[in-house]
Structure formats: structure tokens, C-alpha cells
Motif scaffolding. Structure first.
Motif, PDB file in Angstrom:
ATOM      1  N   PHE A  52       0.825  -1.205   0.000  1.00  0.00           N
ATOM      2  CA  PHE A  52       0.000   0.000   0.000  1.00  0.00           C
ATOM      3  C   PHE A  52       0.861   1.257   0.000  1.00  0.00           C
ATOM      4  CE2 PHE A  52      -2.349   3.310   2.300  1.00  0.00           C
ATOM      5  CZ  PHE A  52      -3.419   3.469   1.431  1.00  0.00           C
ATOM      6  N   ALA A  53       1.901   1.287   0.830  1.00  0.00           N
ATOM      7  CA  ALA A  53       2.779   2.457   0.892  1.00  0.00           C
ATOM      8  C   ALA A  53       3.488   2.678  -0.443  1.00  0.00           C
ATOM      9  CB  ALA A  53       3.797   2.284   2.014  1.00  0.00           C
ATOM     10  N   ASP A  54       3.947   1.601  -1.069  1.00  0.00           N
ATOM     11  CA  ASP A  54       4.604   1.730  -2.373  1.00  0.00           C
ATOM     12  C   ASP A  54       3.626   2.208  -3.444  1.00  0.00           C
ATOM     13  OD1 ASP A  54       6.990   0.992  -1.272  1.00  0.00           O
ATOM     14  OD2 ASP A  54       6.958  -1.058  -2.033  1.00  0.00           O
ATOM     15  N   TYR A  55       2.397   1.728  -3.380  1.00  0.00           N
ATOM     16  CA  TYR A  55       1.372   2.180  -4.336  1.00  0.00           C
ATOM     17  C   TYR A  55       1.135   3.681  -4.201  1.00  0.00           C
ATOM     18  CZ  TYR A  55      -3.256   3.147  -6.182  1.00  0.00           C
ATOM     19  OH  TYR A  55      -4.313   3.709  -6.836  1.00  0.00           O
ATOM     20  N   ILE A  56       1.018   4.150  -2.976  1.00  0.00           N
ATOM     21  CA  ILE A  56       0.792   5.586  -2.750  1.00  0.00           C
ATOM     22  C   ILE A  56       1.996   6.389  -3.231  1.00  0.00           C
ATOM     23  CG2 ILE A  56       0.468   7.342  -0.951  1.00  0.00           C
ATOM     24  CD1 ILE A  56      -2.041   5.722  -1.577  1.00  0.00           C
ATOM     25  N   CYS A  57       3.205   5.886  -2.987  1.00  0.00           N
ATOM     26  CA  CYS A  57       4.414   6.595  -3.441  1.00  0.00           C
ATOM     27  C   CYS A  57       4.458   6.695  -4.959  1.00  0.00           C
ATOM     28  CB  CYS A  57       5.659   5.892  -2.927  1.00  0.00           C
ATOM     29  SG  CYS A  57       5.932   6.072  -1.163  1.00  0.00           S
ATOM     30  N   ILE A  58       4.117   5.618  -5.634  1.00  0.00           N
ATOM     31  CA  ILE A  58       4.131   5.633  -7.104  1.00  0.00           C
ATOM     32  C   ILE A  58       3.025   6.526  -7.639  1.00  0.00           C
ATOM     33  CG2 ILE A  58       3.771   4.200  -9.150  1.00  0.00           C
ATOM     34  CD1 ILE A  58       5.220   1.949  -7.599  1.00  0.00           C
ATOM     35  N   LYS A  59       1.847   6.444  -7.024  1.00  0.00           N
ATOM     36  CA  LYS A  59       0.705   7.252  -7.466  1.00  0.00           C
ATOM     37  C   LYS A  59       1.006   8.739  -7.337  1.00  0.00           C
ATOM     38  CE  LYS A  59      -4.109   8.128  -6.310  1.00  0.00           C
ATOM     39  NZ  LYS A  59      -5.155   7.886  -5.336  1.00  0.00           N
ATOM     40  N   ASN A  60       1.670   9.139  -6.240  1.00  0.00           N
ATOM     41  CA  ASN A  60       1.992  10.544  -6.006  1.00  0.00           C
ATOM     42  C   ASN A  60       3.347  10.948  -6.582  1.00  0.00           C
ATOM     43  OD1 ASN A  60      -0.423  10.833  -4.653  1.00  0.00           O
ATOM     44  ND2 ASN A  60       0.488  10.420  -2.657  1.00  0.00           N
ATOM     45  N   LYS A  61       3.988  10.028  -7.292  1.00  0.00           N
ATOM     46  CA  LYS A  61       5.288  10.261  -7.931  1.00  0.00           C
ATOM     47  C   LYS A  61       6.349  10.715  -6.928  1.00  0.00           C
ATOM     48  CE  LYS A  61       3.217  11.077 -12.346  1.00  0.00           C
ATOM     49  NZ  LYS A  61       2.827  11.973 -13.374  1.00  0.00           N
ATOM     50  N   GLN A  62       6.353  10.077  -5.777  1.00  0.00           N
ATOM     51  CA  GLN A  62       7.364  10.351  -4.752  1.00  0.00           C
ATOM     52  C   GLN A  62       8.368   9.193  -4.757  1.00  0.00           C
ATOM     53  OE1 GLN A  62       4.951  10.657  -1.258  1.00  0.00           O
ATOM     54  NE2 GLN A  62       4.654  12.854  -1.529  1.00  0.00           N
ATOM     55  N   TYR A  63       9.178   9.167  -5.784  1.00  0.00           N
ATOM     56  CA  TYR A  63      10.091   8.044  -5.976  1.00  0.00           C
ATOM     57  C   TYR A  63      11.206   8.007  -4.937  1.00  0.00           C
ATOM     58  CZ  TYR A  63       7.517   7.868 -10.307  1.00  0.00           C
ATOM     59  OH  TYR A  63       6.497   7.795 -11.229  1.00  0.00           O
ATOM     60  N   ASP A  64      11.569   9.159  -4.391  1.00  0.00           N
ATOM     61  CA  ASP A  64      12.580   9.151  -3.336  1.00  0.00           C
ATOM     62  C   ASP A  64      12.060   8.441  -2.086  1.00  0.00           C
ATOM     63  OD1 ASP A  64      10.730  11.168  -2.983  1.00  0.00           O
ATOM     64  OD2 ASP A  64      12.129  12.514  -1.977  1.00  0.00           O
ATOM     65  N   MET A  65      10.796   8.591  -1.797  1.00  0.00           N
ATOM     66  CA  MET A  65      10.203   7.891  -0.654  1.00  0.00           C
ATOM     67  C   MET A  65      10.134   6.386  -0.919  1.00  0.00           C
ATOM     68  SD  MET A  65       9.270   9.017   2.154  1.00  0.00           S
ATOM     69  CE  MET A  65       8.356   8.571   3.562  1.00  0.00           C
ATOM     70  N   LEU A  66       9.958   6.025  -2.162  1.00  0.00           N
ATOM     71  CA  LEU A  66       9.910   4.623  -2.552  1.00  0.00           C
ATOM     72  C   LEU A  66      11.240   3.925  -2.245  1.00  0.00           C
ATOM     73  CD1 LEU A  66       7.940   2.650  -3.949  1.00  0.00           C
ATOM     74  CD2 LEU A  66       9.025   3.268  -6.095  1.00  0.00           C
ATOM     75  N   VAL A  67      12.333   4.652  -2.377  1.00  0.00           N
ATOM     76  CA  VAL A  67      13.645   4.091  -2.083  1.00  0.00           C
ATOM     77  C   VAL A  67      13.760   3.746  -0.594  1.00  0.00           C
ATOM     78  CG1 VAL A  67      16.128   4.602  -2.059  1.00  0.00           C
ATOM     79  CG2 VAL A  67      14.735   5.276  -4.019  1.00  0.00           C
ATOM     80  N   TYR A  68      13.170   4.552   0.259  1.00  0.00           N
ATOM     81  CA  TYR A  68      13.235   4.294   1.699  1.00  0.00           C
ATOM     82  C   TYR A  68      12.504   3.007   2.091  1.00  0.00           C
ATOM     83  CZ  TYR A  68      15.158   8.938   2.309  1.00  0.00           C
ATOM     84  OH  TYR A  68      15.956  10.040   2.240  1.00  0.00           O
ATOM     85  N   THR A  69      11.490   2.643   1.327  1.00  0.00           N
ATOM     86  CA  THR A  69      10.752   1.423   1.662  1.00  0.00           C
ATOM     87  C   THR A  69      11.564   0.167   1.349  1.00  0.00           C
ATOM     88  OG1 THR A  69       9.612   1.272  -0.468  1.00  0.00           O
ATOM     89  CG2 THR A  69       8.517   2.525   1.295  1.00  0.00           C
TER      90      THR A  69
END
Length: 134
Positions: free
Chosen positions: A79-96
Motif C-alpha cells: 500500500f505504501a509503495d502504491y501511494i508513493c508511485i501514485k503521487n510520484k514520490q520516488y525518493d520515498m519509494l527508495v526508503y521502503t
């Protein structure tokens, strides 16, 4: 019946009852409670298996408890990765990625532990902590 088993059984049944109450009486999505309900029921059934000296039953529900915990962890990360991709926050995706690695390590340790030594019991009781939080 051993006093330790009684405490575990009462606390897991209490937590399961609270979860069912909140599932019925809340307007939030019910799917959120499912992993916790799986953990609560499996903890109660594992304790019943230990009291009745049914090793296979206790082992099965121990694995089910672990699977419920991991279901919640992986579900949250998806879910967190989906929200990161949807909002185009790719830097946050790296933290996951750190959390993905940690969950895969826990998964491997819980289900594929080839070490046959007797493991130490956990230092804390999850049922008591969850009951205190609720």
C-alpha cells in the motif's frame, strides 16, 4: 491447566473479542482488522493446542500467527509503495526498500530457519503489549 497458558488464552481471547467488536462497530475499512484477527485467533488456538498437548495443532497455529503478522507487514508495504508511485514520490519509494529487506529477512527467519537448536522464548509477550495499546 498451567497458569501461563491461562494468561495467554485469556489475553488472546480478549484481544480477539475487542477486534471483533471494533470490526462490527466501526465505519473504517474492515480489511484493516483481518491480519490482527488472524493473529488473535491463531494465538488462542495455539495455546489450546499446547494445553491439550497437540503438537501439530500448536505448530500449525504458530505458523498461522507468523503468516498473519507478515501479511500485515507486506500489505502495508504494498500500500505504501502504491501511494508513493501514485503521487510520484520516488525518493520515498527508495526508503521502503529497507523495510522490504527487513521483512524478507523476518520471513526467511520465521519460515525457513534450518537451525534446529532450541530457540529462546521471546523477551516480551505480544498479547500483553497489544492489549495495553488497545
Amino acid at each position: 491447566m498451567n497458569g501461563g497458558y491461562t494468561g495467554k488464552l485469556i489475553s488472546s481471547l480478549f484481544i480477539t473479542g475487542l477486534l471483533i467488536y471494533f470490526m462490527v462497530n466501526t465505519t473504517s475499512p474492515k480489511i484493516v482488522f483481518v491480519p490482527f484477527l488472524i493473529c488473535g485467533i491463531s494465538m488462542a488456538m495455539k495455546t489450546i493446542g499446547q494445553v491439550c498437548e497437540k503438537e501439530k495443532m500448536a505448530f500449525f497455529f504458530d505458523r498461522l500467527f507468523k503468516a498473519g503478522f507478515l501479511l500485515y507487514g507486506f500489505g502495508f508495504l504494498i500500500f505504501a509503495d502504491y501511494i508513493c508511485i501514485k503521487n510520484k514520490q520516488y525518493d520515498m519509494l527508495v526508503y521502503t526498500l529497507l523495510f522490504w529487506a527487513a521483512l524478507f529477512f523476518v520471513f526467511k527467519r520465521l519460515f525457513f530457519n534450518n537451525n534446529k537448536e532450541i530457540q529462546e522464548p521471546p523477551k516480551f509477550n505480544l498479547a500483553k503489549i497489544a492489549g495495553t495499546v488497545l
